[in-house]
Design an enzyme around this catalytic site. Structure first.
Site, PDB file in Angstrom:
ATOM      1  N   GLY A  48      -5.710-103.824   2.697  1.00  0.00           N
ATOM      2  CA  GLY A  48      -4.740-104.112   1.551  1.00  0.00           C
ATOM      3  C   GLY A  48      -5.530-102.803   0.528  1.00  0.00           C
ATOM      4  N   GLN A  53      -5.990 -99.178  -7.853  1.00  0.00           N
ATOM      5  CA  GLN A  53      -7.267 -99.008  -7.291  1.00  0.00           C
ATOM      6  C   GLN A  53      -7.340 -97.227  -7.055  1.00  0.00           C
ATOM      7  OE1 GLN A  53      -7.197-102.147  -3.841  1.00  0.00           O
ATOM      8  NE2 GLN A  53      -9.246-101.701  -3.901  1.00  0.00           N
ATOM      9  N   CYS A  90     -13.945-105.703  -1.516  1.00  0.00           N
ATOM     10  CA  CYS A  90     -13.005-105.152  -2.299  1.00  0.00           C
ATOM     11  C   CYS A  90     -13.532-103.674  -2.205  1.00  0.00           C
ATOM     12  CB  CYS A  90     -12.915-105.542  -3.771  1.00  0.00           C
ATOM     13  SG  CYS A  90     -11.882-104.498  -4.575  1.00  0.00           S
ATOM     14  N   LEU A  91     -12.504-102.643  -1.723  1.00  0.00           N
ATOM     15  CA  LEU A  91     -12.772-101.393  -1.681  1.00  0.00           C
ATOM     16  C   LEU A  91     -13.437-100.734  -3.107  1.00  0.00           C
ATOM     17  CD1 LEU A  91      -9.993-100.118   0.581  1.00  0.00           C
ATOM     18  CD2 LEU A  91     -12.369-100.545   1.204  1.00  0.00           C
ATOM     19  N   HIS A 132      -4.978-111.279  -3.423  1.00  0.00           N
ATOM     20  CA  HIS A 132      -6.243-110.406  -3.856  1.00  0.00           C
ATOM     21  C   HIS A 132      -5.310-109.091  -4.460  1.00  0.00           C
ATOM     22  CE1 HIS A 132      -9.931-108.259  -2.903  1.00  0.00           C
ATOM     23  NE2 HIS A 132      -9.273-107.282  -3.360  1.00  0.00           N
ATOM     24  N   GLU A 133      -4.394-108.477  -3.766  1.00  0.00           N
ATOM     25  CA  GLU A 133      -3.863-107.067  -4.109  1.00  0.00           C
ATOM     26  C   GLU A 133      -3.078-107.439  -5.502  1.00  0.00           C
ATOM     27  OE1 GLU A 133      -4.803-104.636  -2.924  1.00  0.00           O
ATOM     28  OE2 GLU A 133      -5.681-105.634  -1.306  1.00  0.00           O
ATOM     29  N   HIS A 136      -5.185-107.232  -8.260  1.00  0.00           N
ATOM     30  CA  HIS A 136      -5.366-105.861  -8.849  1.00  0.00           C
ATOM     31  C   HIS A 136      -4.534-105.588  -9.814  1.00  0.00           C
ATOM     32  CE1 HIS A 136      -8.956-104.469  -6.836  1.00  0.00           C
ATOM     33  NE2 HIS A 136      -8.438-105.065  -5.530  1.00  0.00           N
TER      34      HIS A 136
HETATM   35 ZN    ZN Z   1      -9.813-105.155  -3.702  1.00  0.00          ZN
END
Ligand code: ZN
Length: 182
Positions: A48, A53, A90-91, A132-133, A136
Site C-alpha cells: 500500500g 508518502q 511502513c515504507l 493504514h493508508e 496516512h
Molecule cells: Zn505507511
C-alpha cells in the site's frame, strides 16, 4: 505534462504529517500520479502507498495485496467493526515495526481513477491496509500507536531517520524489518 519522478518520503518529511486535501476533479494528472505510485509501491515491495508518502497533498492511495490493484481517490471509512492486531511496517518509517490495533472489518467508499464511486467491504489484512493508508491521508503514522515501551525502543531510530530526512550525515542503525510494508 512534465515527467514527475516520485520518491518515498521518510519520517521527518513534513508531507507525512499533513492532512491531505480531497481531490475535487480527477484529471490526467491524478491518473498519472496513481500509476506512478503503483509502480513505486511494487518496486518497494510494499502492499500500500498513500500520496502523502510521496509528498503529494491529495487524498489518493494505491493498495495491492496480490489480489489486484486498487487505485483509490478520496477514500473514507464508512463503517468499522471488530478488532485485530497486526505488526505493521511502513515504507516511510523504515525498519520499524509497531503492533497496531485496528478494526477487523471496514467499509470504505472512494472514487476510482475515472471518478466512478466504489465501495469496498474489507476484512482482516485488507481492512488493516486500508486503515493504514487512510491514516496516512490524515497525517497519522504507525509510530503514533506505539506503546511507551515501544517508544523507548524506537526512539533512537526515529531520531536517526529525522536527521537523515534533513540530509544530515548519520550512520543508519538498522533495527528490524517486518513483513507488512505499507
Ligand atoms: Zn505507511
Amino acid at each position: 505534462m512534465p515527467e514527475t519522478i516520485l520518491k518515498i518520503k521518510t519520517f521527518g518529511a513534513s508531507s507525512l504529517r499533513k492532512k491531505t486535501r480531497p481531490v475535487e476533479k480527477i484529471t490526467e494528472y491524478h491518473r498519472d500520479v496513481l500509476s506512478k505510485m503503483a509502480r513505486l509501491m511494487y518496486e518497494s515491495a510494499g502492499i500500500g502507498l498513500a500520496a502523502s508518502q510521496v509528498g503529494i497533498n491529495q487524498a489518493m492511495v494505491v493498495v495491492d495485496m496480490g489480489t489486484g490493484l486498487y487505485k483509490l481517490v478520496n477514500p473514507r471509512l464508512i463503517k468499522k467493526e471488530g478488532q485485530q492486531i497486526n505488526v505493521e511496517g511502513c515504507l516511510s518509517v523504515p525498519d520499524i515495526c509497531i503492533k497496531v490495533k485496528r478494526a477487523k472489518r471496514v467499509k470504505v467508499c472512494a472514487e476510482d481513477e475515472n471518478g466512478c464511486p466504489l465501495t469496498i467491504d474489507a476484512e482482516d489484512l485488507l481492512a488493516c491496509v486500508l486503515q493504514h493508508e487512510i491514516d496516512h491521508l490524515n497525517g497519522k503514522l504507525i509510530i503514533d500507536y506505539a506503546s511507551l515501551l515501544e517508544r523507548a525502543r524506537i526512539g533512537r531510530r526515529l531520531t536517526a531517520l529525522k536527521k537523515k530526512s534533513k540530509n544530515e550525515e548519520l550512520p543508519e542503525p538498522k533495527t528490524e524489518s517486518c513483513q507488512l510494508q505499507l
